[in-house]
Design an enzyme around this catalytic site. Structure first.
Site, PDB file in Angstrom:
ATOM      1  N   HIS A 101      -6.955  -5.757   2.643  1.00  0.00           N
ATOM      2  CA  HIS A 101      -5.779  -5.185   3.300  1.00  0.00           C
ATOM      3  C   HIS A 101      -5.161  -6.214   4.231  1.00  0.00           C
ATOM      4  O   HIS A 101      -5.881  -6.889   4.973  1.00  0.00           O
ATOM      5  CB  HIS A 101      -6.179  -3.994   4.184  1.00  0.00           C
ATOM      6  CG  HIS A 101      -6.720  -2.803   3.469  1.00  0.00           C
ATOM      7  ND1 HIS A 101      -5.957  -1.710   3.157  1.00  0.00           N
ATOM      8  CD2 HIS A 101      -7.965  -2.519   3.009  1.00  0.00           C
ATOM      9  CE1 HIS A 101      -6.699  -0.798   2.550  1.00  0.00           C
ATOM     10  NE2 HIS A 101      -7.930  -1.257   2.444  1.00  0.00           N
ATOM     11  N   HIS A 140     -10.645  -5.351  -2.835  1.00  0.00           N
ATOM     12  CA  HIS A 140      -9.286  -5.556  -2.329  1.00  0.00           C
ATOM     13  C   HIS A 140      -9.307  -5.920  -0.854  1.00  0.00           C
ATOM     14  O   HIS A 140     -10.224  -5.547  -0.124  1.00  0.00           O
ATOM     15  CB  HIS A 140      -8.420  -4.307  -2.551  1.00  0.00           C
ATOM     16  CG  HIS A 140      -9.004  -3.057  -1.971  1.00  0.00           C
ATOM     17  ND1 HIS A 140      -9.971  -2.326  -2.610  1.00  0.00           N
ATOM     18  CD2 HIS A 140      -8.752  -2.419  -0.806  1.00  0.00           C
ATOM     19  CE1 HIS A 140     -10.295  -1.277  -1.872  1.00  0.00           C
ATOM     20  NE2 HIS A 140      -9.580  -1.322  -0.762  1.00  0.00           N
ATOM     21  N   ASN A 159     -12.964  -3.481   2.977  1.00  0.00           N
ATOM     22  CA  ASN A 159     -14.032  -2.481   3.007  1.00  0.00           C
ATOM     23  C   ASN A 159     -14.931  -2.607   1.777  1.00  0.00           C
ATOM     24  O   ASN A 159     -14.430  -2.727   0.656  1.00  0.00           O
ATOM     25  CB  ASN A 159     -13.417  -1.068   3.019  1.00  0.00           C
ATOM     26  CG  ASN A 159     -12.504  -0.845   4.215  1.00  0.00           C
ATOM     27  OD1 ASN A 159     -12.760  -1.343   5.302  1.00  0.00           O
ATOM     28  ND2 ASN A 159     -11.428  -0.085   4.015  1.00  0.00           N
ATOM     29  N   GLN A 192     -14.595   2.253   1.822  1.00  0.00           N
ATOM     30  CA  GLN A 192     -13.971   1.867   0.544  1.00  0.00           C
ATOM     31  C   GLN A 192     -13.747   3.109  -0.307  1.00  0.00           C
ATOM     32  O   GLN A 192     -14.667   3.891  -0.557  1.00  0.00           O
ATOM     33  CB  GLN A 192     -14.868   0.871  -0.214  1.00  0.00           C
ATOM     34  CG  GLN A 192     -14.231   0.372  -1.511  1.00  0.00           C
ATOM     35  CD  GLN A 192     -15.061  -0.702  -2.215  1.00  0.00           C
ATOM     36  OE1 GLN A 192     -16.224  -0.929  -1.865  1.00  0.00           O
ATOM     37  NE2 GLN A 192     -14.472  -1.343  -3.198  1.00  0.00           N
ATOM     38  N   VAL A 193     -12.493   3.304  -0.739  1.00  0.00           N
ATOM     39  CA  VAL A 193     -12.133   4.451  -1.586  1.00  0.00           C
ATOM     40  C   VAL A 193     -11.909   3.980  -3.022  1.00  0.00           C
ATOM     41  O   VAL A 193     -12.367   4.609  -3.970  1.00  0.00           O
ATOM     42  CB  VAL A 193     -10.874   5.159  -1.037  1.00  0.00           C
ATOM     43  CG1 VAL A 193     -10.416   6.260  -1.994  1.00  0.00           C
ATOM     44  CG2 VAL A 193     -11.151   5.742   0.350  1.00  0.00           C
ATOM     45  N   ASP A 235       0.852  -1.197   0.000  1.00  0.00           N
ATOM     46  CA  ASP A 235       0.000   0.000   0.000  1.00  0.00           C
ATOM     47  C   ASP A 235       0.885   1.243   0.000  1.00  0.00           C
ATOM     48  O   ASP A 235       1.880   1.315   0.723  1.00  0.00           O
ATOM     49  CB  ASP A 235      -0.898  -0.019   1.244  1.00  0.00           C
ATOM     50  CG  ASP A 235      -2.035   0.985   1.158  1.00  0.00           C
ATOM     51  OD1 ASP A 235      -1.760   2.191   0.999  1.00  0.00           O
ATOM     52  OD2 ASP A 235      -3.197   0.572   1.242  1.00  0.00           O
TER      53      ASP A 235
END
Ligand code: 5GP
Ligand code: ZN
Length: 137
Positions: A103, A101, A88, A95-96, A32
């Site tokens: 983490h 995905h 998320n 969630q962006v 990340d």
């Protein structure tokens, strides 16, 4: 299957550089760019799905096999005290990036990076029963 405006699809196509930890036919794991802790990694399917419900079961299996492999690697090589797996779904849950995905976040004892002391209140049997009725209807 990819989205030309998606950052993670661009990472898969190597149009955006990333620090790749592991890659196979179906999945990619990379560091990340804004890590919560040293070794914070992201694991993604190579096909673009927005959230968990859209991920086909066979892809889910491949994805979590990679999560397990990379988590083991990080735990053995970076020696954190533990790690969180966080995933998320939708903006309301943080969630962006709209490409599914997972983490992997290494943790040290007492680091206070993520607090899991979530606000909770006890629910009556009636409330739990009503939720069950909605889920099962
Ligand atoms: P989300 O909040 O959507 O669950 O997490 C998205 C994550 O993707 C964030 O932790 C963010 O730092 C990471 N991220 C966003 N853009 C990039 C990028 O271009 N490269 C890398 N390596 N990570 C990114
Ligand atoms: Zn994508």
């Amino acid at each position: 299957m990819n989205d030309e405006n998606c950052i993670f699809c661009k990472i898969i196509k190597k149009e955006i550089p990333s620090k790749i930890i592991f890659e196979d036919d179906k999945t990619l794991a990379f560091l990340d760019i804004n890590p919560i802790s040293e070794g914070h990694a992201i694991v993604i399917p190579k096909d673009h799905y927005e959230t968990l419900e859209f991920l086909p079961d066979n892809e889910l299996k491949c994805l979590y096999q990679t999560v397990k492999k990379v988590a083991k690697l990080i735990y053995e090589k970076l020696n954190p005290d533990g790690y969180n797996i966080i995933q998320n779904n939708y903006k309301a849950a943080g969630q962006v990036i709209d490409h599914f995905h997972v983490h992997i976040i290494p943790r040290e004892s007492g680091d206070k990076k993520i607090t899991l002391a979530l606000p909770r209140s006890s629910a009556s049997n009636e409330i739990l029963t009503s939720v069950m009725e909605k889920i099962k209807s």
